[in-house]
Design a protein around this motif. Structure first.
Motif, mmCIF file in Angstrom:
data_model
loop_
_atom_site.group_PDB
_atom_site.id
_atom_site.type_symbol
_atom_site.label_atom_id
_atom_site.label_comp_id
_atom_site.label_asym_id
_atom_site.label_seq_id
_atom_site.Cartn_x
_atom_site.Cartn_y
_atom_site.Cartn_z
ATOM 1 N N UNK A 257 0.820 -1.217 0.000
ATOM 2 C CA UNK A 257 0.000 0.000 0.000
ATOM 3 C C UNK A 257 0.850 1.262 0.000
ATOM 4 N N UNK A 258 2.107 1.128 0.372
ATOM 5 C CA UNK A 258 3.008 2.285 0.370
ATOM 6 C C UNK A 258 3.142 2.869 -1.029
ATOM 7 N N UNK A 259 2.974 2.041 -2.059
ATOM 8 C CA UNK A 259 3.048 2.561 -3.430
ATOM 9 C C UNK A 259 1.930 3.576 -3.680
ATOM 10 N N UNK A 260 0.741 3.297 -3.190
ATOM 11 C CA UNK A 260 -0.372 4.230 -3.389
ATOM 12 C C UNK A 260 -0.101 5.539 -2.640
ATOM 13 N N UNK A 261 0.410 5.441 -1.419
ATOM 14 C CA UNK A 261 0.686 6.642 -0.623
ATOM 15 C C UNK A 261 1.753 7.501 -1.295
ATOM 16 N N UNK A 262 2.823 6.860 -1.784
ATOM 17 C CA UNK A 262 3.889 7.609 -2.462
ATOM 18 C C UNK A 262 3.373 8.211 -3.768
ATOM 19 N N UNK A 263 2.518 7.465 -4.480
ATOM 20 C CA UNK A 263 1.957 7.972 -5.734
ATOM 21 C C UNK A 263 1.058 9.173 -5.474
ATOM 22 N N UNK A 264 0.270 9.122 -4.409
ATOM 23 C CA UNK A 264 -0.576 10.260 -4.056
ATOM 24 C C UNK A 264 0.263 11.479 -3.697
ATOM 25 N N UNK A 265 1.411 11.247 -3.074
ATOM 26 C CA UNK A 265 2.324 12.350 -2.774
ATOM 27 C C UNK A 265 2.830 12.991 -4.065
ATOM 28 N N UNK A 266 3.132 12.160 -5.064
ATOM 29 C CA UNK A 266 3.560 12.672 -6.366
ATOM 30 C C UNK A 266 2.455 13.502 -7.008
ATOM 31 N N UNK A 267 1.229 12.969 -7.013
ATOM 32 C CA UNK A 267 0.109 13.661 -7.655
ATOM 33 C C UNK A 267 -0.222 14.974 -6.943
ATOM 34 N N UNK A 268 -0.074 14.991 -5.633
ATOM 35 C CA UNK A 268 -0.304 16.226 -4.882
ATOM 36 C C UNK A 268 0.677 17.312 -5.326
ATOM 37 N N UNK A 269 1.952 16.923 -5.463
ATOM 38 C CA UNK A 269 2.952 17.889 -5.897
ATOM 39 C C UNK A 269 2.707 18.327 -7.346
ATOM 40 N N UNK A 270 2.301 17.367 -8.182
ATOM 41 C CA UNK A 270 2.042 17.679 -9.593
ATOM 42 C C UNK A 270 0.869 18.652 -9.727
ATOM 43 N N UNK A 271 -0.183 18.429 -8.974
ATOM 44 C CA UNK A 271 -1.326 19.331 -9.021
ATOM 45 C C UNK A 271 -0.965 20.710 -8.489
ATOM 46 N N UNK A 272 -0.096 20.751 -7.493
ATOM 47 C CA UNK A 272 0.348 22.023 -6.958
ATOM 48 C C UNK A 272 1.117 22.841 -7.977
ATOM 49 N N UNK A 273 1.819 22.158 -8.864
ATOM 50 C CA UNK A 273 2.538 22.863 -9.927
ATOM 51 C C UNK A 273 1.570 23.413 -10.975
ATOM 52 N N UNK A 274 0.514 22.657 -11.261
ATOM 53 C CA UNK A 274 -0.433 23.061 -12.296
ATOM 54 C C UNK A 274 -1.343 24.197 -11.836
ATOM 55 N N UNK A 275 -1.631 24.269 -10.543
ATOM 56 C CA UNK A 275 -2.597 25.248 -10.037
ATOM 57 C C UNK A 275 -2.187 26.696 -10.312
#
Length: 279
Positions: A257-275
């Motif tokens: 499940x750590x893969x999902x948590x790390x992936x969500x961390x990536x997506x959070x940062x990616x969305x922060x760049x797009x905003x």
């Protein structure tokens, strides 16, 4: 690290700035932190000037800066040496390189085209799994079978305490090769199985292309690291993005499940760049 877990106070001397220099620095730091938390010492950038038994019960190891390390036993690790003695390679005109290894091409052929070499005798990475695959490719070529491409992303597993494992690009290598990247992390203290099995000190780190979100590398420290890395290996081989770790369901409770948590961390940062761009 095994001696440390058995209650032995260990002092590790290393002429390098950090242990396991081929790994992502974050994994090396985790290893050193675990060693020191258990009461042992890691001394980097040190060279041994002399080693002598005091005649009673201790070994005195003098370092190049004058410090003397007192111990009951000394274990000297100088790496691996290719076991070529007695094979008579000179009789067929083969010689070793500066590191004592045989040079081979992409098929495992030596300078004598009918002689193949794989494994420790050809040098890095000198891993059991890699050596077996090298042997498979060499055998196929020798027998005239259709050649298959060897994997460019070979997983590395270090069975220390904690376990360390990695596949793909390190953070530094990814920045050099791809430029803009995103790094996502999951701590095993965030995973139910990590809490259940008292493995909270572990970490999973994903290195991702900032544009495509394709997985470039994964680096894991903690219990089960050498098992978990296989998930990232297949994702890299298939060219998957980190979305695959979010949209697919892992068994609960598992360390995967750590893969999902790390992936969500990536997506959070990616969305922060797009905003900011959208605003």
């Amino acid at each position: 690290s095994i001696f440390t877990e058995l209650g032995v106070e260990v002092t590790m001397l290393d002429r390098a700035p950090r242990p396991l220099g081929f790994l992502d620095p974050e994994l090396s730091e985790r290893f050193v932190q675990s060693l020191e938390n258990a009461g042992s010492r890691y001394l980097p950038n040190r060279r041994v000037a002399s080693v002598a038994f005091d005649g009673v019960s201790e070994v005195l190891t003098e370092l190049d800066d004058g410090e003397v390390v007192r111990s009951r036993k000394v274990l000297c690790a100088l790496g691996r040496v290719a076991n070529l003695e007695g094979l008579g390679i000179e009789s067929v005109g083969l010689t070793t390189n500066a590191r004592g290894h045989l040079e081979v091409d992409e098929h495992g052929r030596t300078a004598c085209s009918h002689i193949y070499a794989v494994g420790d005798v050809v040098g890095f990475p000198a891993l059991a799994a890699t050596s077996m695959d090298q042997g498979r490719h060499a055998a196929r070529h020798a027998l005239g079978a259709t050649p298959t491409a060897a994997s460019a992303r070979i997983p590395v597993g270090i069975f220390t305490i904690p376990e360390l494992s990695a596949v793909g690009l390190t953070e530094d290598a990814a920045r050099a090769e791809r430029g803009d990247i995103i790094v996502g992390r999951a701590r095993m203290s965030e995973v139910a199985r990590g809490l259940i099995s008292a493995s909270e000190d572990g970490i999973l780190k994903l290195v991702v292309d900032a544009d495509s979100l394709a997985l470039l590398g994964a680096h894991i420290a903690g219990d089960g690291a050498t098992e978990l890395v296989g998930i990232a290996q297949m994702a890299i081989a298939a060219g998957m993005s980190v979305h695959a770790f979010v949209e697919n369901i892992f068994n609960f409770p598992t360390l995967a499940e750590a893969y999902r948590i790390a992936a969500l961390d990536v997506l959070r940062q990616h969305e922060g760049r797009l905003r900011p761009a959208a605003e």
